[in-house]
Write a protein that holds these residues in place. Structure first.
Motif, PDB file in Angstrom:
ATOM      1  N   ALA A 386       0.791  -1.339   0.175  1.00  0.00           N
ATOM      2  CA  ALA A 386       0.139   0.073  -0.047  1.00  0.00           C
ATOM      3  C   ALA A 386       1.067   1.149  -0.061  1.00  0.00           C
ATOM      4  O   ALA A 386       0.635   2.056  -0.819  1.00  0.00           O
ATOM      5  CB  ALA A 386      -0.979  -0.108   1.246  1.00  0.00           C
ATOM      6  N   ILE A 387       1.974   1.318   1.010  1.00  0.00           N
ATOM      7  CA  ILE A 387       3.068   2.327   0.802  1.00  0.00           C
ATOM      8  C   ILE A 387       3.447   2.465  -0.343  1.00  0.00           C
ATOM      9  O   ILE A 387       3.714   3.684  -0.939  1.00  0.00           O
ATOM     10  CB  ILE A 387       3.899   2.245   1.979  1.00  0.00           C
ATOM     11  N   ASP A 388       4.113   1.518  -0.847  1.00  0.00           N
ATOM     12  CA  ASP A 388       4.846   1.534  -2.026  1.00  0.00           C
ATOM     13  C   ASP A 388       4.100   2.237  -3.259  1.00  0.00           C
ATOM     14  O   ASP A 388       4.365   2.943  -4.248  1.00  0.00           O
ATOM     15  CB  ASP A 388       5.387   0.204  -2.706  1.00  0.00           C
ATOM     16  N   ILE A 389       2.834   1.683  -3.500  1.00  0.00           N
ATOM     17  CA  ILE A 389       1.723   2.153  -4.497  1.00  0.00           C
ATOM     18  C   ILE A 389       1.472   3.616  -4.524  1.00  0.00           C
ATOM     19  O   ILE A 389       1.503   4.275  -5.362  1.00  0.00           O
ATOM     20  CB  ILE A 389       0.394   1.215  -4.635  1.00  0.00           C
ATOM     21  N   ALA A 390       1.061   4.083  -3.047  1.00  0.00           N
ATOM     22  CA  ALA A 390       0.759   5.344  -3.033  1.00  0.00           C
ATOM     23  C   ALA A 390       1.907   6.190  -3.069  1.00  0.00           C
ATOM     24  O   ALA A 390       1.678   7.373  -3.955  1.00  0.00           O
ATOM     25  CB  ALA A 390       0.506   5.609  -1.487  1.00  0.00           C
ATOM     26  N   THR A 391       3.195   5.623  -2.902  1.00  0.00           N
ATOM     27  CA  THR A 391       4.348   6.505  -3.328  1.00  0.00           C
ATOM     28  C   THR A 391       4.601   6.623  -4.698  1.00  0.00           C
ATOM     29  O   THR A 391       4.940   7.712  -5.334  1.00  0.00           O
ATOM     30  CB  THR A 391       5.754   5.966  -2.646  1.00  0.00           C
ATOM     31  N   GLY A 392       4.141   5.629  -5.540  1.00  0.00           N
ATOM     32  CA  GLY A 392       4.155   5.569  -6.924  1.00  0.00           C
ATOM     33  C   GLY A 392       3.289   6.375  -7.590  1.00  0.00           C
ATOM     34  O   GLY A 392       3.556   7.104  -8.641  1.00  0.00           O
ATOM     35  N   ILE A 393       2.086   6.414  -6.977  1.00  0.00           N
ATOM     36  CA  ILE A 393       1.086   7.533  -7.587  1.00  0.00           C
ATOM     37  C   ILE A 393       1.708   8.708  -7.534  1.00  0.00           C
ATOM     38  O   ILE A 393       1.273   9.661  -8.348  1.00  0.00           O
ATOM     39  CB  ILE A 393      -0.021   7.299  -6.709  1.00  0.00           C
ATOM     40  N   ASP A 394       2.023   9.109  -6.294  1.00  0.00           N
ATOM     41  CA  ASP A 394       2.584  10.469  -5.880  1.00  0.00           C
ATOM     42  C   ASP A 394       3.920  11.051  -6.907  1.00  0.00           C
ATOM     43  O   ASP A 394       3.636  11.797  -7.462  1.00  0.00           O
ATOM     44  CB  ASP A 394       3.158  10.645  -4.593  1.00  0.00           C
ATOM     45  N   THR A 395       4.624   9.907  -7.221  1.00  0.00           N
ATOM     46  CA  THR A 395       5.543  10.119  -8.069  1.00  0.00           C
ATOM     47  C   THR A 395       5.264  10.469  -9.750  1.00  0.00           C
ATOM     48  O   THR A 395       5.897  11.252 -10.133  1.00  0.00           O
ATOM     49  CB  THR A 395       6.717   9.206  -8.068  1.00  0.00           C
ATOM     50  N   ASN A 396       4.315   9.554  -9.886  1.00  0.00           N
ATOM     51  CA  ASN A 396       4.119   9.266 -11.372  1.00  0.00           C
ATOM     52  C   ASN A 396       2.859  10.032 -11.798  1.00  0.00           C
ATOM     53  O   ASN A 396       2.549   9.917 -13.249  1.00  0.00           O
ATOM     54  CB  ASN A 396       4.117   7.756 -11.743  1.00  0.00           C
ATOM     55  N   ILE A 397       1.850  10.479 -11.067  1.00  0.00           N
ATOM     56  CA  ILE A 397       0.987  10.929 -11.527  1.00  0.00           C
ATOM     57  C   ILE A 397       0.849  12.658 -11.015  1.00  0.00           C
ATOM     58  O   ILE A 397       0.785  12.951  -9.786  1.00  0.00           O
ATOM     59  CB  ILE A 397      -0.645  10.606 -10.963  1.00  0.00           C
ATOM     60  N   PRO A 398       0.681  13.603 -11.885  1.00  0.00           N
ATOM     61  CA  PRO A 398       0.805  14.999 -11.467  1.00  0.00           C
ATOM     62  C   PRO A 398      -0.288  15.512 -10.670  1.00  0.00           C
ATOM     63  O   PRO A 398      -1.076  16.385 -11.658  1.00  0.00           O
ATOM     64  CB  PRO A 398       1.238  15.739 -12.944  1.00  0.00           C
ATOM     65  N   ALA A 399      -0.751  15.284  -9.686  1.00  0.00           N
ATOM     66  CA  ALA A 399      -1.756  15.724  -8.666  1.00  0.00           C
ATOM     67  C   ALA A 399      -1.297  15.360  -7.370  1.00  0.00           C
ATOM     68  O   ALA A 399      -0.465  14.757  -6.935  1.00  0.00           O
ATOM     69  CB  ALA A 399      -3.139  15.100  -9.334  1.00  0.00           C
ATOM     70  N   HIS A 400      -2.357  16.282  -6.620  1.00  0.00           N
ATOM     71  CA  HIS A 400      -2.134  16.285  -5.152  1.00  0.00           C
ATOM     72  C   HIS A 400      -2.956  15.230  -4.446  1.00  0.00           C
ATOM     73  O   HIS A 400      -4.257  15.569  -4.593  1.00  0.00           O
ATOM     74  CB  HIS A 400      -2.207  17.619  -4.643  1.00  0.00           C
ATOM     75  N   PHE A 401      -2.499  14.216  -3.791  1.00  0.00           N
ATOM     76  CA  PHE A 401      -3.357  13.479  -3.036  1.00  0.00           C
ATOM     77  C   PHE A 401      -2.874  13.419  -1.580  1.00  0.00           C
ATOM     78  O   PHE A 401      -1.774  13.430  -1.307  1.00  0.00           O
ATOM     79  CB  PHE A 401      -3.283  11.899  -3.572  1.00  0.00           C
ATOM     80  N   GLY A 402      -4.096  13.355  -0.703  1.00  0.00           N
ATOM     81  CA  GLY A 402      -3.924  13.192   0.685  1.00  0.00           C
ATOM     82  C   GLY A 402      -4.120  11.921   1.314  1.00  0.00           C
ATOM     83  O   GLY A 402      -3.599  11.710   2.608  1.00  0.00           O
ATOM     84  N   GLU A 403      -5.021  11.359   0.582  1.00  0.00           N
ATOM     85  CA  GLU A 403      -5.546  10.122   1.191  1.00  0.00           C
ATOM     86  C   GLU A 403      -5.818   9.102  -0.138  1.00  0.00           C
ATOM     87  O   GLU A 403      -6.371   9.681  -1.123  1.00  0.00           O
ATOM     88  CB  GLU A 403      -6.784   9.954   2.235  1.00  0.00           C
ATOM     89  N   LEU A 404      -5.727   7.697  -0.217  1.00  0.00           N
ATOM     90  CA  LEU A 404      -6.107   7.055  -1.069  1.00  0.00           C
ATOM     91  C   LEU A 404      -6.586   5.666  -0.643  1.00  0.00           C
ATOM     92  O   LEU A 404      -6.253   5.255   0.404  1.00  0.00           O
ATOM     93  CB  LEU A 404      -4.805   6.622  -2.200  1.00  0.00           C
ATOM     94  N   GLY A 405      -7.579   5.112  -1.436  1.00  0.00           N
ATOM     95  CA  GLY A 405      -7.866   3.961  -1.139  1.00  0.00           C
ATOM     96  C   GLY A 405      -7.524   2.732  -1.974  1.00  0.00           C
ATOM     97  O   GLY A 405      -7.768   3.113  -3.223  1.00  0.00           O
ATOM     98  N   ILE A 406      -6.606   1.981  -1.664  1.00  0.00           N
ATOM     99  CA  ILE A 406      -5.868   1.232  -2.490  1.00  0.00           C
ATOM    100  C   ILE A 406      -6.535  -0.389  -2.272  1.00  0.00           C
ATOM    101  O   ILE A 406      -6.271  -1.021  -1.085  1.00  0.00           O
ATOM    102  CB  ILE A 406      -4.391   1.100  -2.174  1.00  0.00           C
ATOM    103  N   ASP A 407      -7.134  -1.056  -3.554  1.00  0.00           N
ATOM    104  CA  ASP A 407      -7.662  -2.411  -3.195  1.00  0.00           C
ATOM    105  C   ASP A 407      -6.371  -3.291  -3.465  1.00  0.00           C
ATOM    106  O   ASP A 407      -5.830  -3.095  -4.775  1.00  0.00           O
ATOM    107  CB  ASP A 407      -8.538  -2.489  -4.033  1.00  0.00           C
ATOM    108  N   LEU A 408      -6.239  -4.247  -2.753  1.00  0.00           N
ATOM    109  CA  LEU A 408      -5.312  -5.100  -2.928  1.00  0.00           C
ATOM    110  C   LEU A 408      -5.704  -6.592  -2.824  1.00  0.00           C
ATOM    111  O   LEU A 408      -6.889  -6.858  -2.356  1.00  0.00           O
ATOM    112  CB  LEU A 408      -3.983  -5.040  -1.968  1.00  0.00           C
ATOM    113  N   ALA A 409      -4.747  -7.693  -3.447  1.00  0.00           N
ATOM    114  CA  ALA A 409      -5.279  -8.824  -3.295  1.00  0.00           C
ATOM    115  C   ALA A 409      -4.008  -9.841  -2.942  1.00  0.00           C
ATOM    116  O   ALA A 409      -2.949  -9.489  -3.202  1.00  0.00           O
ATOM    117  CB  ALA A 409      -6.026  -9.475  -4.673  1.00  0.00           C
ATOM    118  N   LEU A 410      -4.373 -11.086  -2.473  1.00  0.00           N
ATOM    119  CA  LEU A 410      -3.305 -11.917  -2.173  1.00  0.00           C
ATOM    120  C   LEU A 410      -3.843 -13.281  -2.935  1.00  0.00           C
ATOM    121  O   LEU A 410      -4.915 -13.547  -2.998  1.00  0.00           O
ATOM    122  CB  LEU A 410      -3.344 -12.664  -0.703  1.00  0.00           C
ATOM    123  N   ASP A 411      -2.882 -13.745  -3.826  1.00  0.00           N
ATOM    124  CA  ASP A 411      -3.138 -14.924  -4.630  1.00  0.00           C
ATOM    125  C   ASP A 411      -2.739 -16.234  -3.684  1.00  0.00           C
ATOM    126  O   ASP A 411      -2.348 -15.956  -2.630  1.00  0.00           O
ATOM    127  CB  ASP A 411      -2.431 -15.008  -5.980  1.00  0.00           C
TER     128      ASP A 411
END
Length: 456
Positions: A386-411
């Motif tokens: 979740a932290i890795d993906i949020a950081t990736g969103i911040d780095t690669n999408i030019p917009a300001h986010f303060g909270e994100l809902g991240i849907d994950l799965a385990l296989d």
């Protein structure tokens, strides 16, 4: 920078002039605020020249009724102060604006419908932390951006004229509202004119997220194969590589419109559709016939085609996870909560709107078919992803986010996968399950991050 939280006392205008602010003597000395010259009082976009008068044995500030009305501040409010000698400016705040989709002005007890309790929770949390919050809708945005008609809470909900906030949290739940020219113009103007910080400033499309995260090699391990569905050739190629694939509306939410395609007997395919009443199944003798049946939907909505995963399940009901990640008092991403979502018995998606149920991660993982060796590490692996993906969103999408809902799965091998990212996380899907606290951690963090952004 010195700062503190003080109580606001409102004095009759005849007793205290509008351009005078009374402040506890110890604060005056501590900050070296001059008494013999005018300084600027700042509250959001509001500016006024004032003189500061010391008060012995007082910890608060006193202002006239007229000044309080111009500021939109009620008696008893608790606010933070800081003084900048270089600019001769005394700032009070932070002033936080929350942009919401709609209000019901005739309903004085529930002016915001189902999110009224959440709004009141924000008010209480602001009072605790020394911040001030108001709520406004796209309909309250006028042609001027010098002030805003908004809702404040003071022993009940009231409409008032307020300065433009230091920070705006965009909680619009409709793309149509967010894309209104008046809304976009307002957000652009307040950022440029008042340096207002706007976070969660836009919706995210599924294709935008996966395309952006593919730019970061360290995130590839979380990404199932995923593309914008353009034609039959792409569908055929994906079905040749994966036993199951999912078609998801690029701008869908709540599990609406998802199609699950899997191979049946040789050459034949089965499509499963989400409906409010459960799953609808259709069999096709060829993939081309299946594509023909869904091509009509592709004319009205763009679809993301995604590799199907062998998710863990509880008695054949798939399980996935919603992580709420938020920026904190230092501006860093942290995981506020992760909950497990188990699909309803008649559904293949886990959304609550489709009959899914919430549980704690540990409880769901222990009941699932995940191998015993992988169960212990499940939570920390979800947390890191979740932290890795949020950081990736911040780095690669030019917009300001303060909270994100991240849907994950385990296989079933214990590998973590990203399903989707939601920039407007609902206050239902991600609510921690121990709901005894009056003010949830997610609400406290939103204010802490607002204070970080504004230096309060």
């Amino acid at each position: 920078m010195l700062k503190t939280k003080v109580a606001v006392q409102v004095i009759s205008t005849g007793i205290l002039p509008d351009d005078v602010l009374m402040l506890g003597e110890k604060h005056l000395k501590q900050w070296k605020i001059p008494q013999d010259q005018s300084i600027v009082l700042k509250f959001g976009s509001f500016r006024q020249q004032i003189k500061v008068v010391p008060v012995k044995r007082s910890d608060g500030i006193r202002i006239s009724q007229t000044l309080a009305k111009r500021l939109g501040i009620h008696a008893g409010a608790a606010l933070r102060l800081h003084y900048r000698p270089s600019a001769l400016t005394l700032s009070i705040g932070p002033l936080i604006g929350v942009l919401i989709s709609r209000d019901v002005p005739d309903s004085s007890d529930k002016p915001f419908g189902s999110i009224t309790l959440f709004c009141k929770e924000l008010v209480d949390a602001c009072q605790n932390q020394g911040a001030y919050v108001y709520f406004f809708t796209p309909n309250q945005i006028g042609s001027t951006v010098s002030s805003i008609q908004a809702w404040v809470y003071a022993a009940g909900w009231h409409r008032m004229t307020m300065p433009i906030a230091d920070v705006i949290n965009n909680r619009l739940t409709s793309r149509k509202l967010e894309n209104k020219p008046s809304v976009q113009h307002f957000l652009r103007e307040v950022k440029s004119r008042y340096q207002t910080q706007v976070f969660n400033e836009k919706f995210l499309d599924k294709s935008e997220v996966f395309d952006a995260l593919r730019n970061d090699a360290s995130l590839h391990r979380y990404l199932p194969e995923s593309h914008l569905l353009r034609n039959y050739a792409m569908l055929k190629a994906m079905c040749s590589r994966h036993a199951t694939i999912f078609l998801k509306p690029v701008r869908g939410s709540l599990g609406k419109g998802i199609i699950r395609i899997s191979r049946a007997e040789p050459g034949a395919y089965q499509a499963m559709y989400t409906t409010p009443l459960g799953t609808k199944k259709q069999h096709f003798s060829s993939l081309l016939k299946l594509f023909s049946s869904i091509s009509g939907k592709m004319k009205t909505a763009r679809y993301q085609i995604q590799q199907g995963l062998q998710l863990i399940d509880i008695q054949k009901r798939p399980v996935d996870f919603r992580a709420l990640v938020q920026k904190n008092a230092t501006g860093s991403w942290g995981v506020t909560s992760i909950v497990a979502r188990t699909a309803g018995s008649q559904h293949f998606v886990s959304n609550l709107a489709r009959g899914g149920t919430l549980s704690k991660v540990k409880e769901a993982v222990s009941k699932s078919n995940l191998p015993l060796s992988a169960k212990q590490n499940a939570y920390p692996k979800l947390q890191k992803a979740a932290i890795d993906i949020a950081t990736g969103i911040d780095t690669n999408i030019p917009a300001h986010f303060g909270e994100l809902g991240i849907d994950l799965a385990l296989d079933t091998n214990g590998r973590v996968w990203l399903l989707e990212v939601n920039s407007k996380p609902s206050k239902n899907d991600n609510t921690p399950l121990n709901n005894e606290q009056k003010i949830r951690p997610s609400v406290r963090l939103m204010i802490q991050y607002s204070r970080f952004l504004t230096g309060f």
